[in-house]
Design a protein around this motif. Structure first.
Motif, PDB file in Angstrom:
ATOM      1  N   GLN A 153       0.806  -1.220   0.000  1.00  0.00           N
ATOM      2  CA  GLN A 153       0.000   0.000   0.000  1.00  0.00           C
ATOM      3  C   GLN A 153       0.837   1.267   0.000  1.00  0.00           C
ATOM      4  O   GLN A 153       0.494   2.245  -0.643  1.00  0.00           O
ATOM      5  CB  GLN A 153      -0.931   0.001   1.207  1.00  0.00           C
ATOM      6  N   ARG A 154       1.957   1.240   0.713  1.00  0.00           N
ATOM      7  CA  ARG A 154       2.776   2.445   0.782  1.00  0.00           C
ATOM      8  C   ARG A 154       3.305   2.799  -0.605  1.00  0.00           C
ATOM      9  O   ARG A 154       3.309   3.956  -1.015  1.00  0.00           O
ATOM     10  CB  ARG A 154       3.925   2.219   1.760  1.00  0.00           C
ATOM     11  N   TRP A 156       1.989   1.898  -3.504  1.00  0.00           N
ATOM     12  CA  TRP A 156       0.897   2.325  -4.383  1.00  0.00           C
ATOM     13  C   TRP A 156       0.523   3.774  -4.092  1.00  0.00           C
ATOM     14  O   TRP A 156       0.251   4.548  -4.995  1.00  0.00           O
ATOM     15  CB  TRP A 156      -0.338   1.452  -4.169  1.00  0.00           C
ATOM     16  N   ALA A 157       0.500   4.096  -2.790  1.00  0.00           N
ATOM     17  CA  ALA A 157       0.022   5.423  -2.405  1.00  0.00           C
ATOM     18  C   ALA A 157       1.058   6.503  -2.700  1.00  0.00           C
ATOM     19  O   ALA A 157       0.697   7.642  -2.961  1.00  0.00           O
ATOM     20  CB  ALA A 157      -0.342   5.427  -0.923  1.00  0.00           C
ATOM     21  N   LEU A 158       2.330   6.132  -2.637  1.00  0.00           N
ATOM     22  CA  LEU A 158       3.386   7.137  -2.798  1.00  0.00           C
ATOM     23  C   LEU A 158       4.358   6.720  -3.893  1.00  0.00           C
ATOM     24  O   LEU A 158       5.491   6.333  -3.615  1.00  0.00           O
ATOM     25  CB  LEU A 158       4.146   7.316  -1.473  1.00  0.00           C
ATOM     26  N   PRO A 159       3.933   6.770  -5.147  1.00  0.00           N
ATOM     27  CA  PRO A 159       4.855   6.381  -6.215  1.00  0.00           C
ATOM     28  C   PRO A 159       6.005   7.387  -6.313  1.00  0.00           C
ATOM     29  O   PRO A 159       5.797   8.576  -6.062  1.00  0.00           O
ATOM     30  CB  PRO A 159       3.984   6.404  -7.468  1.00  0.00           C
TER      31      PRO A 159
END
Lengths: 267, 467
Positions: A8-9, A11-14
């Motif tokens: 998730q990290r 995905w959330a912060l590309p």
């Protein structure tokens, strides 16, 4: 073998997009030969491979590419880049190539490539003079070369001595020329080299070759053996050479051996 | 040997030695059959190849890309289709989309992406283009498969025997038509969203768009930009999520909050708060208040719908009660006189080549699959891509494909032990992979929450690795 699905990290912060330098040399008829992507280590840019290896690989019939990580060479600047951003750079360039690529990482970028192997199913991987870092390696580097490592503690780029990068065979003029082009990785990435999680298992079970010199004073025999063992093999050794195998006098020997290894039918 | 399949030793010279209903059967040994070369089918081929399987994929069209290839007869995309999930959620996790593409790529970029994926991993050589699957039948032992194929423009049928079948035929190509009183008598033009391709079809028309899903809202916005009038009919109130919140694509912001482990109730509160701060009271715009909490239904992601409603270009209307010859009456007694009705009423999955019991298909046409992936009765049959995630599709399809490949590898290595594990799994109750309750769950029967579902796949993969 474990596979991590939920990220998730990430995905959330590309990582931020950046301009990337990619040099290439394409043979007239590549046939079935896979593209080979060279990833230079910290401080080096695509120029390090453009010197000899890129052309030679192309002459041997492989489409050859050399990239610069962000903040290196002609790629866009990135003063706060993390190892994850470098891994992102490698997977982005690898996925942009026409066919499934062979990743060749040098120095600390061998670690970047090892991490990228968990995110991109490479055809094969070659870790050249791998610097996998860790607290122990950082401590011994501090003892061996305090002039380069103490400033790095305060965010300055790591500056290995010329004697560590090149063998004595290399003419002084060449050493000076190469050394003048050296840059540095971001301070954050340098710190991550000291403390990072071990690379995840590669996806797609690529064959991995470790290449280096037992006389390399940055990634010596013990480091080479440890990395090679992780991938279930023994390192391919070229005695008498410095850390920068691709710039040394006898640059042809290691790359010829690497391409021979790639040419073997089971790779 | 059973009576249905007979071995004829006298034809040993030819490739086909087994016969089925008087037709030769070409035994493909351990090869796996994949149906469809769209985004899901491609990742199945790639991951099966990576796990060491040989693969025959059948694709009725002559190119890859499935629904995302606008040249295909069954493609639902229209000229302006864009993704509604951002790149990190949509891409295959091991083949990132280029950094210089936008957050929400256009459908033509999706096709480019699939074509590059196919070339990069050399997938096309495993695909039989222009060939469709007519029948998929299990052998008596219920493990191997006879697959009958034929040219999609007709031609001789041919039966091949496979070790496993992976279905990736997509679920956005067979239009679902609503039953509305008087629709047949309506004199205006009626169009299903699947037949909509270009904004020129709306220009200068009075358009009624029926359907509150993502397609319905996108088409209402198209109509607002092109048509003279636009009514948008929805059955109930929805939460319309913007494409960007907190300075980043909405799905990235949402996963950031989930990564920070904000509980569902808090995220709901934050979501409602954000909408109240930006759009305000829905009813003020003539919309109904949603009858469910946020995240209880498939998310509708559209930043422009509110904008055009606020500009009076879209008139929100309730459910259609009936059509008359010249117009339409709504449930609240109001009426309108559109000359073009666009039905954005969705699609239904169709598996015309398989008998319903193979996939446990019920009276409403819904397959009942284990993990939304595996047949409940046949261990070597799986359906990839039959999920409707509140997020991107193809990262999920990739991990489904990896799970299928690992399972089939384990099955091939030791069928007896694998079969025992399979038997134990059969007893497990069906579960839904959603967070919290789902409103109107009958309609959204294959809805999954991407994190819940991927965690379930993670557990399956871990079990397969441990065994």
């Amino acid at each position: 073998m474990t596979t991590k699905i939920v990220r998730q990290r990430e995905w959330a912060l590309p990582p931020a997009p950046v301009r990337r330098e990619v040099l290439s040399a394409a043979p007239t008829d590549a046939g079935a030969a896979p593209p080979v992507l060279f990833v230079p280590g910290f401080g080096h840019g695509a120029w390090a491979f453009a010197e000899y290896w890129l052309e030679y690989t192309c002459e041997r019939g492989f489409p050859a590419y050399a990239m610069s990580l962000r903040g290196h060479g002609e790629s866009g600047s990135a003063s706060k880049a993390t190892l994850r951003a470098y891994v992102h750079d490698v997977t982005q360039v690898a996925a942009s190539l026409p066919r499934q690529a062979v990743l060749v990482g040098h120095g600390a970028s061998a670690l970047v490539v090892a991490m990228a192997l968990a995110r991109y199913p490479a055809r094969a991987a070659v870790l050249v003079s791998p610097v996998f870092g860790g607290p122990g390696a950082a401590f011994s580097a501090l003892l061996r070369n305090p002039l380069a490592t103490v400033p790095a503690v305060f965010g300055r780029p790591l500056r290995p001595r010329r004697g560590q990068l090149f063998s004595r065979e290399l003419p002084v003029a060449d050493r000076t020329r190469h050394a003048a082009r050296l840059g540095g990785a971001s301070a954050r990435a340098q710190w991550q080299l000291v403390a990072h999680r071990a690379p995840e298992d590669p996806v797609g079970a690529p064959p991995v070759l470790v290449v280096g010199s037992p006389d390399d004073r940055i990634a010596g025999r013990a480091a080479l053996t440890a990395v090679a063992r992780r991938y279930g093999g023994a390192p391919l050794l070229f005695p008498g050479m410095g850390h920068d195998l691709m710039l040394d006098m006898r640059w042809k020997e290691p790359i010829a051996a690497i391409l021979d290894w790639l040419d073997k039918p089971d790779q | 040997m059973d009576d249905q399949y007979t071995v004829r030793p006298d034809t040993a010279a030819s490739a086909a030695r087994v016969w089925h209903d008087g037709q030769p059967v070409y035994d493909r040994g351990d090869t796996v059959c994949v149906i469809g070369a769209g985004g899901s089918g491609l990742t199945v081929i790639k991951n099966l190849r990576e796990a060491g399987f040989s693969v025959d994929c059948y694709e009725r069209e002559t190119s890859v890309g499935g629904a995302w290839n606008w040249r295909h007869d069954r493609s639902p995309v229209y000229a302006s289709t864009h993704l509604i999930s951002s790149k990190p959620f949509t891409q295959f996790p091991d083949f990132p989309m280029p950094d210089d593409w936008p957050d929400y790529p256009h459908h033509s970029q999706m096709l480019t992406y699939f074509e590059r994926y196919a070339d990069h991993f050399g997938l096309r050589e495993h695909v039989w283009f222009g060939t469709e699957v007519a029948r998929v039948e299990p052998l008596r032992d219920g493990r191997r498969w006879d697959v009958t194929v034929r040219g999609s423009r007709g031609g001789q049928e041919r039966t091949l025997r496979y070790a496993a079948v992976v279905v990736a035929n997509g679920h956005n190509w067979s239009p679902r038509y609503p039953e509305i009183e008087g629709l047949d008598d309506f004199r205006g033009q009626v169009l299903h969203a699947s037949a909509y391709s270009d904004a020129a079809q709306l220009r200068g028309r009075k358009v009624l768009v029926i359907g509150g899903g993502n397609t319905g809202c996108d088409l209402a916005v198209e109509a607002a930009q092109q048509a003279t009038r636009c009514w948008h009919s929805t059955r109930r109130g929805y939460w319309y999520a913007p494409k960007y919140v907190l300075g980043r694509p909405a799905d990235q912001a949402n996963d950031l909050l989930r990564w920070l482990r904000l509980p569902l109730a808090l995220r709901r509160w934050l979501f409602t708060r954000l909408l109240r701060l930006t759009v305000g009271d829905f009813s003020r715009l003539g919309l109904r208040e949603p009858d469910h909490k946020p995240y209880e239904s498939h998310p509708v992601v559209n930043s422009q719908l509110m904008y055009y409603i606020g500009h009076g270009v879209i008139t929100p209307v309730p459910d259609v009660a009936r059509f008359t010859r010249g117009g339409v009456e709504f449930a609240d007694g109001t009426s309108a006189d559109p000359d073009l009705v666009v039905l954005a009423t969705g699609y239904q999955p169709v598996f015309e080549f398989a008998s319903p019991e193979l996939l446990g298909i019920d009276a409403d046409g819904r397959p009942r699959l284990r993990l939304q992936l595996f047949s409940r009765t046949h261990p070597t049959l799986a359906v990839v891509g039959l999920v409707q995630p509140g997020s991107g599709m193809f990262s999920i399809a990739h991990w489904q494909a990896v799970t299928v490949a690992r399972w089939l590898r384990r099955w091939g290595a030791d069928p007896e032990r694998a079969a025992a594990a399979w038997g134990r799994r059969q007893g497990k109750p069906e579960r839904r992979f959603v967070q919290g309750r789902v409103a109107d769950s009958s309609r959204h029967w294959f809805e999954v929450d991407h994190v819940v579902y991927l965690r379930a796949l993670q557990r399956s993969l871990d079990e397969l690795e441990a065994a």
